[in-house]
Design a protein around this motif. Structure first.
Motif, PDB file in Angstrom:
ATOM      1  N   GLY A 244       0.917  -1.313   0.076  1.00 24.02           N
ATOM      2  CA  GLY A 244      -0.057  -0.102   0.178  1.00 24.02           C
ATOM      3  C   GLY A 244       0.797   1.218  -0.041  1.00 24.02           C
ATOM      4  N   THR A 245       0.677   2.110   1.042  1.00 27.18           N
ATOM      5  CA  THR A 245       1.448   3.331   1.271  1.00 27.18           C
ATOM      6  C   THR A 245       2.973   3.181   2.077  1.00 27.18           C
ATOM      7  OG1 THR A 245       0.137   3.891   2.877  1.00 27.18           O
ATOM      8  CG2 THR A 245      -0.734   4.784   0.930  1.00 27.18           C
ATOM      9  N   LEU A 246       3.143   2.013   2.066  1.00 26.46           N
ATOM     10  CA  LEU A 246       4.335   1.458   3.053  1.00 26.46           C
ATOM     11  C   LEU A 246       5.481   0.865   2.096  1.00 26.46           C
ATOM     12  CD1 LEU A 246       2.382   0.004   5.883  1.00 26.46           C
ATOM     13  CD2 LEU A 246       2.985   2.534   5.753  1.00 26.46           C
ATOM     14  N   GLN A 247       6.710   1.501   2.577  1.00 27.20           N
ATOM     15  CA  GLN A 247       7.865   0.610   1.917  1.00 27.20           C
ATOM     16  C   GLN A 247       8.208  -0.429   3.094  1.00 27.20           C
ATOM     17  OE1 GLN A 247      10.652   3.439   0.683  1.00 27.20           O
ATOM     18  NE2 GLN A 247      10.144   3.370  -1.421  1.00 27.20           N
ATOM     19  N   LEU A 248       8.597  -1.426   2.854  1.00 22.32           N
ATOM     20  CA  LEU A 248       9.146  -2.418   4.177  1.00 22.32           C
ATOM     21  C   LEU A 248      10.264  -3.175   3.817  1.00 22.32           C
ATOM     22  CD1 LEU A 248       5.927  -2.646   3.915  1.00 22.32           C
ATOM     23  CD2 LEU A 248       6.221  -4.341   5.996  1.00 22.32           C
ATOM     24  N   ALA A 249      11.111  -3.589   4.954  1.00 25.15           N
ATOM     25  CA  ALA A 249      12.380  -4.229   4.553  1.00 25.15           C
ATOM     26  C   ALA A 249      12.491  -4.984   6.099  1.00 25.15           C
ATOM     27  CB  ALA A 249      13.589  -3.380   4.292  1.00 25.15           C
ATOM     28  N   SER A 250      13.060  -6.118   6.015  1.00 31.73           N
ATOM     29  CA  SER A 250      13.473  -6.763   7.219  1.00 31.73           C
ATOM     30  C   SER A 250      14.486  -7.634   7.138  1.00 31.73           C
ATOM     31  CB  SER A 250      12.486  -8.035   7.458  1.00 31.73           C
ATOM     32  OG  SER A 250      12.268  -8.901   6.251  1.00 31.73           O
ATOM     33  N   VAL A 251      15.418  -7.902   8.366  1.00 35.10           N
ATOM     34  CA  VAL A 251      16.423  -8.627   8.447  1.00 35.10           C
ATOM     35  C   VAL A 251      16.394  -9.721   9.594  1.00 35.10           C
ATOM     36  CG1 VAL A 251      17.279  -6.946  10.313  1.00 35.10           C
ATOM     37  CG2 VAL A 251      18.889  -8.506   8.817  1.00 35.10           C
ATOM     38  N   TYR A 252      16.894 -10.735   9.383  1.00 33.41           N
ATOM     39  CA  TYR A 252      16.770 -11.841  10.478  1.00 33.41           C
ATOM     40  C   TYR A 252      18.196 -12.427  10.810  1.00 33.41           C
ATOM     41  CZ  TYR A 252      14.843 -15.528  13.405  1.00 33.41           C
ATOM     42  OH  TYR A 252      14.713 -16.384  14.676  1.00 33.41           O
ATOM     43  N   LEU A 253      18.799 -12.287  11.878  1.00 36.90           N
ATOM     44  CA  LEU A 253      19.929 -12.944  12.317  1.00 36.90           C
ATOM     45  C   LEU A 253      19.794 -13.949  13.212  1.00 36.90           C
ATOM     46  CD1 LEU A 253      21.998  -9.620  12.411  1.00 36.90           C
ATOM     47  CD2 LEU A 253      21.800 -11.079  10.334  1.00 36.90           C
ATOM     48  N   ALA A 254      20.027 -15.221  13.008  1.00 40.65           N
ATOM     49  CA  ALA A 254      20.008 -16.158  14.110  1.00 40.65           C
ATOM     50  C   ALA A 254      21.104 -16.602  14.885  1.00 40.65           C
ATOM     51  CB  ALA A 254      19.519 -17.930  13.239  1.00 40.65           C
ATOM     52  N   ALA A 255      21.062 -16.655  16.270  1.00 43.27           N
ATOM     53  CA  ALA A 255      22.256 -16.761  17.012  1.00 43.27           C
ATOM     54  C   ALA A 255      22.846 -18.111  17.005  1.00 43.27           C
ATOM     55  CB  ALA A 255      21.536 -16.541  18.523  1.00 43.27           C
ATOM     56  N   GLU A 256      22.096 -19.222  16.748  1.00 41.11           N
ATOM     57  CA  GLU A 256      22.844 -20.378  16.431  1.00 41.11           C
ATOM     58  C   GLU A 256      23.477 -20.511  15.338  1.00 41.11           C
ATOM     59  OE1 GLU A 256      20.214 -23.812  17.130  1.00 41.11           O
ATOM     60  OE2 GLU A 256      19.606 -23.282  19.196  1.00 41.11           O
ATOM     61  N   ASP A 257      24.741 -21.100  15.434  1.00 42.05           N
ATOM     62  CA  ASP A 257      25.594 -21.409  14.125  1.00 42.05           C
ATOM     63  C   ASP A 257      25.049 -22.278  13.028  1.00 42.05           C
ATOM     64  OD1 ASP A 257      27.551 -19.831  15.243  1.00 42.05           O
ATOM     65  OD2 ASP A 257      28.762 -21.342  16.090  1.00 42.05           O
ATOM     66  N   GLU A 258      24.922 -21.920  11.879  1.00 44.05           N
ATOM     67  CA  GLU A 258      24.485 -22.555  10.731  1.00 44.05           C
ATOM     68  C   GLU A 258      23.045 -22.646  10.688  1.00 44.05           C
ATOM     69  OE1 GLU A 258      26.741 -23.149   8.934  1.00 44.05           O
ATOM     70  OE2 GLU A 258      28.427 -23.169  10.300  1.00 44.05           O
ATOM     71  N   ALA A 259      22.324 -21.938  11.464  1.00 45.54           N
ATOM     72  CA  ALA A 259      20.982 -21.751  11.484  1.00 45.54           C
ATOM     73  C   ALA A 259      20.437 -20.457  10.663  1.00 45.54           C
ATOM     74  CB  ALA A 259      20.409 -21.766  12.881  1.00 45.54           C
TER      75      ALA A 259
END
Length: 399
Positions: A141-156
């Motif tokens: 709609g009237t929004l621009q979105l972005a996201s980031v995900y960082l997992a703490a566990e190695d290889e996850a």
């Protein structure tokens, strides 16, 4: 959806380089020639083991074994030159060199197998991430979105943090949450809540009603699948947002989650003042216990939603990451660029080692449509012709 791209390259299959092979080959020639030209009391042949050991860093077992054969041949050439090829010292040196080469080759085989296993695990994790947590659209709609995900566990690639967004007739709804615990052990609750939100976001007219529906879904899941002794230990903090197209504001219901940060176009930082309800899964019944808070959200503003992993990340001296302060540096950037800078800065602060999963969403209001534009959109979509209710209190259509 972001991830730790910088560290991911280390898990890729080892890349061959024909130019690098010249280095161990040159070492074999150099050591063999030096052993032949050196005085008889100086023995350099044992140094030939460096060649296969060095090859193992960037090549596979077959190439490493071939380099080991060349090293043994160099040792034999040196013994033949001095007429000592069949003497006990030279034979022992050749056998020792061959045994060490075999050990290095075995290590190469184990390493390559481990690399393939890690690549398979990463592939499964990426598939699970896309199935459970769909990437947010760049425009809603009237929004621009972005996201980031960082997992703490190695290889996850995914853990206990979650987010989702849904488009409604009059705006957008967004959820960000944090399951108690981290990593793969929290996937059950995360998957449940994501599915419940996607289904309920279009069926409930208000945020308190939506929160109540999510609580009931959590209660059913915990009753059916969680052990009795862990029932009170499993819960999810969540923040529910409703952003209307035609009003410069955002409505929020917090279920024990952190307050979002509002970045103005000039870099001004405002932390929302929330009245949080208990987390989902603790047994709160009905919609009356979920307050709704309102925050001004006009064109050019950027709203940052995040989980506690972002603000509780520490450096080697134990100092917390100053999330709001650092994010304000890039307030004028588009959401994707803003999160890119925050991600790099956060990983630099922690040295690349996170103590908890981190999820961040950036939402920028582009503009508020003019009333005539909204009327034109309604006519084109056929909403007025179908007699659909207009007004904030009417039911929201799906999809």
């Amino acid at each position: 959806m972001g991830s730790r791209q910088g560290s991911a390259a280390f898990g890729q299959p080892w890349q061959s380089s024909h130019l690098l092979l010249l280095v161990p080959a040159a070492l074999i020639v150099l050591i063999t020639a030096s052993d032949i030209l050196a005085p008889t009391d100086i023995i350099l042949g044992p140094l030939l083991v460096v060649a296969p050991a060095l090859t193992a860093w960037f090549e596979g077992p077959w190439t490493t074994g071939g380099m080991g054969v060349m090293a043994v041949a160099g040792q034999a050439l040196s013994g033949w030159h001095f007429g000592t090829l069949l003497t006990r010292p030279v034979i022992v040196q050749m056998i020792a060199l061959a045994v060490l080469t075999v050990l290095v080759v075995v290590l190469c085989v184990v390493r390559d197998r481990r690399t393939r296993q890690l690549a398979q695990v990463r592939s499964v994790a990426e598939a699970a991430q896309h199935v459970l947590m769909w990437p947010l659209p760049s425009r809603l709609g009237t929004l621009q979105l972005a996201s980031v995900y960082l997992a703490a566990e190695d290889e996850a690639e995914i853990g206990g943090d979650l987010y989702a967004a849904a488009r409604t007739d009059s705006g957008a709804r967004v959820m960000i949450g944090d399951v108690r615990g981290k990593g793969l052990s929290a996937l059950g609750e995360a998957a449940l809540l994501l599915g419940a939100f996607r289904e309920a976001a279009h069926q409930h007219a208000s945020l308190p009603e939506l929160a109540g529906a999510l609580e009931r879904s959590m209660a059913r899941y915990l009753a059916d699948f969680e052990p009795d002794d862990e029932a009170e230990e499993r819960f999810v903090t969540a923040l529910l947002l409703e952003i209307p197209d035609d009003e410069p504001l955002v409505r929020m219901t917090s279920c024990g989650h952190l307050a979002p940060v509002l970045l103005g176009p000039d870099g001004q930082v405002t932390e929302a003042d929330l009245h949080p309800a208990p987390p989902l899964g603790v047994g709160l019944q009905g919609s009356g216990g979920y307050p709704v808070d309102v925050l001004s959200f006009g064109p050019g503003d950027t709203l940052l939603l995040y989980t506690d992993g972002a603000v509780e990340a520490r450096d080697r001296d134990g100092a917390f990451y100053p999330f709001s302060e650092r994010a304000a540096r890039w307030a004028g950037h588009p959401p994707e660029a803003l999160l890119h800078h925050v991600e790099r800065n956060l990983l630099a602060h922690t040295g690349g080692h996170l103590g908890d999963d981190v999820a961040i969403i950036a939402i920028r209001r582009i503009a508020i449509p003019h009333p005539s534009h909204r009327l034109e959109h309604a006519v084109q979509s056929g909403a007025l012709g179908r007699g659909a209710p207009t007004g904030a209190g009417g039911p929201m259509a799906g999809g």
